[in-house]
Design an enzyme around this catalytic site. Structure first.
Site, PDB file in Angstrom:
ATOM      1  N   LYS A 104      17.022  42.439 -54.519  1.00  0.00           N
ATOM      2  CA  LYS A 104      17.094  41.991 -52.905  1.00  0.00           C
ATOM      3  C   LYS A 104      16.228  40.960 -52.777  1.00  0.00           C
ATOM      4  CE  LYS A 104      19.439  42.849 -48.925  1.00  0.00           C
ATOM      5  NZ  LYS A 104      19.933  43.009 -47.298  1.00  0.00           N
ATOM      6  N   GLY A 165      21.624  44.226 -38.617  1.00  0.00           N
ATOM      7  CA  GLY A 165      21.906  45.211 -37.677  1.00  0.00           C
ATOM      8  C   GLY A 165      22.446  44.784 -36.475  1.00  0.00           C
ATOM      9  N   ALA A 191      25.127  43.300 -44.296  1.00  0.00           N
ATOM     10  CA  ALA A 191      24.780  42.750 -43.494  1.00  0.00           C
ATOM     11  C   ALA A 191      25.973  42.726 -42.296  1.00  0.00           C
ATOM     12  CB  ALA A 191      23.577  41.822 -43.165  1.00  0.00           C
ATOM     13  N   GLY A 192      25.281  43.218 -40.810  1.00  0.00           N
ATOM     14  CA  GLY A 192      26.781  43.252 -40.118  1.00  0.00           C
ATOM     15  C   GLY A 192      28.292  44.285 -39.268  1.00  0.00           C
ATOM     16  N   ALA A 213      23.171  49.420 -44.402  1.00  0.00           N
ATOM     17  CA  ALA A 213      22.195  50.320 -43.493  1.00  0.00           C
ATOM     18  C   ALA A 213      22.519  50.690 -42.066  1.00  0.00           C
ATOM     19  CB  ALA A 213      20.719  49.609 -43.967  1.00  0.00           C
ATOM     20  N   SER A 214      22.493  50.205 -41.109  1.00  0.00           N
ATOM     21  CA  SER A 214      21.890  50.557 -39.620  1.00  0.00           C
ATOM     22  C   SER A 214      23.229  51.432 -38.922  1.00  0.00           C
ATOM     23  CB  SER A 214      22.036  48.802 -39.307  1.00  0.00           C
ATOM     24  OG  SER A 214      20.808  48.565 -39.068  1.00  0.00           O
TER      25      SER A 214
END
Lengths: 268, 81
Positions: A104, A165, A191-192, A213-214
């Protein structure tokens, strides 16, 4: 009533391989490895991102061993790299350490936005494709850059919904749709994502998968959020394949007008 | 015994003269490594080595003698998005 799973044979194809889950979980931001493991198991993910960092001799368990025992395929990233040179070296180390060609590719512009640096990203993608890596390119939600990355030979386009994040969701759904419509390689929203509806929207827009992830690792209950994300990705995928109704400016009754009692019709 | 000073993962480190990259990684990971740089127990090691900013493939660890001033980075998978 028994239920029938219409997504049972719907597989995520990437690099000539098939996966039943369209949710890719990142492991960053979790408070402990135990928390990561519970989230992974609840998410049903088959691919998980990891960072490449210095080996700590007296480590408290290993992410690598965790993924191996859960039969999850690692997708190493180049997180933290600001230049193509650093990203290429990190990818080479990842290939050697984890024995995978998958990478990635993340080349960020600055610490404040963590947004990709398009010039360095493109340069790194070119070099890594030439070295036979399977490149998952984390990019801005820019349809023109996405096309250039595809032309250079990346295996997947990973546009950001919003900054890493941030939990702001998908700030420009139109750009994501445009990238999907023009792409011949899988588009993975990356992301986001903040909550389940963001993941569902990504899939409704036609993305092949979602990476987050976050949203899970920093949730109050990561395992429960992981389950929510698993179900949201499936829901969004089903809705995308099913074909949504067109948006209308005025109402359209779903109950028939025929057969109504006269007294009630008179009142209309 | 004579020793040489290197940099290991950004820290000053000293190793016996004549040490190879394989010796260093075996010590650092507490794993026995074969000539091919793989764990002798057959399980995957999951680490990579950079010497002075370039990857040194595991197949070359046993033949690479560490030099004074070498900068080594031993890396593995860590939590990340």
């Amino acid at each position: 009533m028994s239920t029938i799973d219409h997504l049972a044979t719907d597989m995520f194809d990437i690099d000539g391989q098939q996966f039943s889950s369209r949710l890719i979980l990142g492991t960053g931001g979790a408070s402990s490895l135990a928390s990561v493991e519970q989230a992974l198991q609840a998410s049903g993910t088959e691919i998980t991102t990891v960072a490449i960092r210095h080996f700590a001799a007296a480590g408290s368990g290993s992410v690598y061993e965790l993924l191996r025992r859960n039969n999850v395929r690692p997708l190493p990233n180049t997180a933290g790299c600001f230049t193509a040179r650093d990203a290429v070296l990190t990818a080479q180390l990842a290939r050697e350490a984890l024995e995978t060609n998958w990478i990635k590719l993340e080349v960020i512009a600055d610490e404040h936005t963590l947004l990709p640096d398009p010039i360095e990203l493109f340069s790194a993608a070119e070099q890594l494709v030439a070295e036979d890596f399977t490149v998952f390119a984390y990019t801005n939600d820019d349809p023109a850059l996405a096309k250039r990355l595809e032309d250079v030979g990346v295996a997947a386009i990973m546009p950001a919904g919003s900054p890493i994040g941030s939990g702001l969701g998908i700030l420009n759904p139109h750009n994501i749709s445009t990238i999907v419509a023009r792409s011949n390689v899988p588009v993975i929203l990356d992301a986001g994502v903040g909550t389940a509806s963001d993941a569902a929207l990504a899939m409704e827009l036609g993305c092949s998968a979602v990476l987050l992830a976050s949203a899970v690792t920093r949730a109050h209950n990561p395992a429960l959020m992981a389950q929510g994300m698993r179900e949201a990705v499936r829901a969004g995928r089903a809705a995308h394949l099913a074909g949504r109704i067109p948006r209308r400016d005025v109402a359209l009754a779903s109950s028939p007008a025929e057969g109504m009692m006269q007294t009630l019709v008179g009142e209309l | 015994m004579h020793s040489i000073d290197i940099q290991l993962n950004n820290q000053a480190h000293s190793v016996p003269a004549g040490s190879t990259a394989r010796d260093l990684i075996a010590t650092h990971t507490s794993r026995a490594l074969g000539e091919d740089g793989r764990a002798v127990d057959g399980s995957r090691l999951g680490v990579a080595l950079a010497v002075n900013g370039a990857v040194l493939p595991r197949g070359k660890w046993a033949s690479y003698a560490l030099c004074a001033g070498d900068r080594l980075d031993i890396v593995t998978a860590a939590q990340g998005g």
